[in-house]
Write an enzyme that holds these catalytic residues in place. Structure first.
Site, PDB file in Angstrom:
ATOM      1  N   ASP A 214      47.326  47.845  26.314  1.00 40.45           N
ATOM      2  CA  ASP A 214      46.454  48.231  27.440  1.00 40.45           C
ATOM      3  C   ASP A 214      45.499  47.089  27.739  1.00 40.45           C
ATOM      4  O   ASP A 214      44.760  46.650  26.845  1.00 40.45           O
ATOM      5  CB  ASP A 214      45.660  49.491  27.074  1.00 40.45           C
TER       6      ASP A 214
ATOM      7  N   HIS B 203      46.062  52.835  37.241  1.00 43.99           N
ATOM      8  CA  HIS B 203      46.079  51.938  36.078  1.00 43.99           C
ATOM      9  C   HIS B 203      47.513  51.515  35.794  1.00 43.99           C
ATOM     10  O   HIS B 203      48.478  52.150  36.227  1.00 43.99           O
ATOM     11  CB  HIS B 203      45.473  52.653  34.860  1.00 43.99           C
TER      12      HIS B 203
ATOM     13  N   CYS C 243      43.980  45.037  36.193  1.00 40.20           N
ATOM     14  CA  CYS C 243      44.970  45.436  35.190  1.00 40.20           C
ATOM     15  C   CYS C 243      46.378  44.970  35.559  1.00 40.20           C
ATOM     16  O   CYS C 243      47.154  44.553  34.686  1.00 40.20           O
ATOM     17  CB  CYS C 243      44.938  46.939  34.976  1.00 40.20           C
TER      18      CYS C 243
END
Length: 578
Positions: A512, A491, A360
């Site tokens: 996202d 995250h 991520c």
């Protein structure tokens, strides 16, 4: 002149001889013929023999029964013999009270110890009478001698002489020490001494002293044994404690290793391969499960190898044009929104087979860089660049570490990212952007600033970042500000805008990397509905992690500013709110 038969000493009278025998031989040294006990007087010795060697008395009773049958002893004579024997045993038990404290304690009455002189004198008289009555039964003793001879060789309690049989010993005592046996009881007016520890009565002070010394020695011995036992118990307890501590430390060490290995796996530091290995393994699983055709596998593998060779992302996870679509939507719909501020154009990148679960941070950097590459203000520092692939981003961060940026972070990641699945966060994004001469800074919202663990100060800061003047501005504002890198535990995401609703509440618009392209492409439709924005909108109540960090881009650094920030990164600091 009279001569002592024991030691040969001569005295002038019979009374002196008796005194000599009593003092020198009777009180000083009397030895048990069975166990060699010494240091007691004659009466005490008699008591000792009768109590400590009771089995010999039992044998005598049996011998009397045998002799009575063998020689035809009349009934009245047997009764007299038994009565004499019983009286002798009783007298011997009471007259020799001080021979052995433990044995004497067993023979005493339940109501106490010997404490009266009359009691002592009576027992001593009975003992003398017993010895005289035994003289009258010499013929019976002679008949028993042959049986006793096989048991032991008696020793004289006065002079220590050893005879072959009990008859000879009795003859010796009666002939050589008769005067001692005939000492009248009336002349025996001795003082009695009570033991202060057990109540035993002794007739001699020296014997009492030795007896008390034995008590003290026994007490000292018990204390020593107690100390030894205590020392052993402490040693055992110490060993058990050490063993328990060793097991506890071993268990803690094992748990620490497991936790560390778990963290290594979680953050991609377990040497299980990097982007390339995971991509190939994931595609092989797809082929084995039938979800991917082998030809598709080889085509994607070839594209991946080409992308890795060039260091450029293949664009298969990119979705472009979302900011423009949002601008159109807010112009024509969203009646509940008062104002909305959007960042510059930014492309969305989502995770692929090769970085699923750990990429991520790299995908958010690609989003941020895609916006900077489309912004003319950053052409000077990013000239000629393209959006790199994940292994290329890892290589760029390693190059920044080698330049001297963030040595502490480099040490934590073992100065190596390529070939690993290591996570990156706000510090690595800052390091990489600063090495590219992009001016940015980190803001740490280290604790909640609202009820229920919310962070309203974070929303206010982002609103101030995108808007300079809220009053009088149009409903939709496309700013020149790049998107914001947003990090929290586990995250990271990218903030591309913020809404201000008519009720004055704020809502972030977030990309996202976990959202796949097929969902993001729904936002590109002309008839986009409000439900399609649900995946982008995050209200104050939706962000409740304990801590958030953001990386905000502010412009371009000069060469001197880059050097200064490199020096400052030796000890990493961030702006903290609150």
């Amino acid at each position: 002149m009279l001569s002592c038969d024991i030691c040969g000493e001569t005295v002038t009278s019979e009374s002196d001889m008796k005194a000599h025998l009593l003092i020198v031989h009777m009180e000083n040294e009397v030895v048990c013929p069975f166990c060699k006990l010494s240091g007691v007087n004659y009466d005490e010795m008699c008591f000792h023999i009768e109590t400590a060697h009771f089995e010999q008395n039992e044998l005598e009773r049996n011998f009397e029964g045998i002799n009575a049958i063998q020689y035809g002893t009349p009934d009245n004579k047997k009764d007299n013999t038994r009565q004499c024997r019983m009286e002798g045993n009783s007298s011997m038990h009471s007259a020799c009270a001080s021979s052995n404290p433990k044995i004497f304690a067993q023979s005493l009455p339940k109501d106490g110890t010997l404490k009266h002189k009359d009691f002592y004198s009576k027992n001593l008289t009975d003992s003398r009478k017993l010895l005289k009555s035994k003289g009258k039964q010499c013929d019976l003793a002679k008949r028993k001698g042959s049986i006793y001879d096989t048991m032991y060789s008696p020793e004289c309690p006065f002079c220590g002489k050893i005879e072959d049989c009990t008859q000879d010993m009795e003859t010796h005592v009666k002939t050589k020490h008769a005067n001692l046996l005939d000492t009248p009881v009336e002349d025996c007016d001795q003082p009695l001494y009570d033991c202060p520890m057990c109540g035993l009565i002794c007739t001699n002070y020296h014997i009492l002293q030795e007896h008390v010394d034995l008590h003290l020695e026994e007490s000292s011995f018990k204390q020593g044994m107690d100390r030894v036992q205590c020392s052993r118990d402490l040693e055992l307890a110490h060993r058990l404690q050490q063993e328990e501590d060793r097991k506890r430390r071993s268990e803690e060490s094992r748990q620490e290793r497991e936790e560390f290995q778990k963290l290594q796996r979680q953050y991609g530091l377990d040497n299980s391969g990097g982007y390339k290995q995971q991509q190939l393994q994931s595609m092989e699983r797809e082929v084995n499960s039938g979800r991917m055709h082998p030809s598709e596998f080889h085509r994607r593998k070839a594209d991946m190898m080409e992308s890795l060779a060039l260091g450029i992302d293949d664009g298969k996870t990119k979705t472009s044009g979302i900011i423009e679509a949002l601008h159109r939507y807010y112009q024509n719909a969203a009646p509940d929104v008062r104002h909305v501020w959007l960042s510059t154009v930014v492309d969305h990148f989502h995770s692929s087979f090769g970085d699923k679960g750990w990429g991520c941070g790299y995908r958010n950097f690609q989003m941020l860089l895609s916006s900077l590459l489309q912004n003319d203000a950053y052409d000077d520092c990013l000239k000629g660049m393209s959006v790199p692939c994940i292994p290329k981003i890892q290589s760029m961060i390693e190059d920044a570490w080698r330049e001297g940026f963030d040595p502490q972070g480099a040490c934590q990641l073992n100065n190596r990212l390529q070939g690993t699945k290591a996570w990156i966060g706000a510090c690595e994004i800052y390091t990489l952007l600063t090495s590219l001469r992009v001016k940015c800074h980190i803001v740490d919202f280290h604790k909640s600033t609202g009820p229920l663990g919310t962070h309203p100060r974070l929303f206010e800061w982002i609103l101030n970042y995108y808007s300079s003047e809220r009053e009088g501005s149009p409903k939709v504002v496309c700013t020149s500000k790049p998107p914001i890198y947003l990090q929290h535990q586990g995250h990271s995401r990218t903030v591309v805008g913020i809404e201000e609703r008519k009720n004055r509440t704020l809502c972030l618009l977030i990309f996202d990397p976990g959202c796949p392209s097929r969902e993001m492409q729904k936002l590109l439709k002309q008839d986009m509905e409000a439900s399609n924005l649900k995946q982008l909108r995050k209200f104050v109540g939706n962000l409740k992690h304990k801590q958030y960090q953001i990386v905000a881009v502010e412009g371009v650094l000069t060469a001197e500013e880059k050097i200064a920030r490199r020096q400052a990164s030796q000890v990493f600091t961030a702006e903290k709110i609150p």
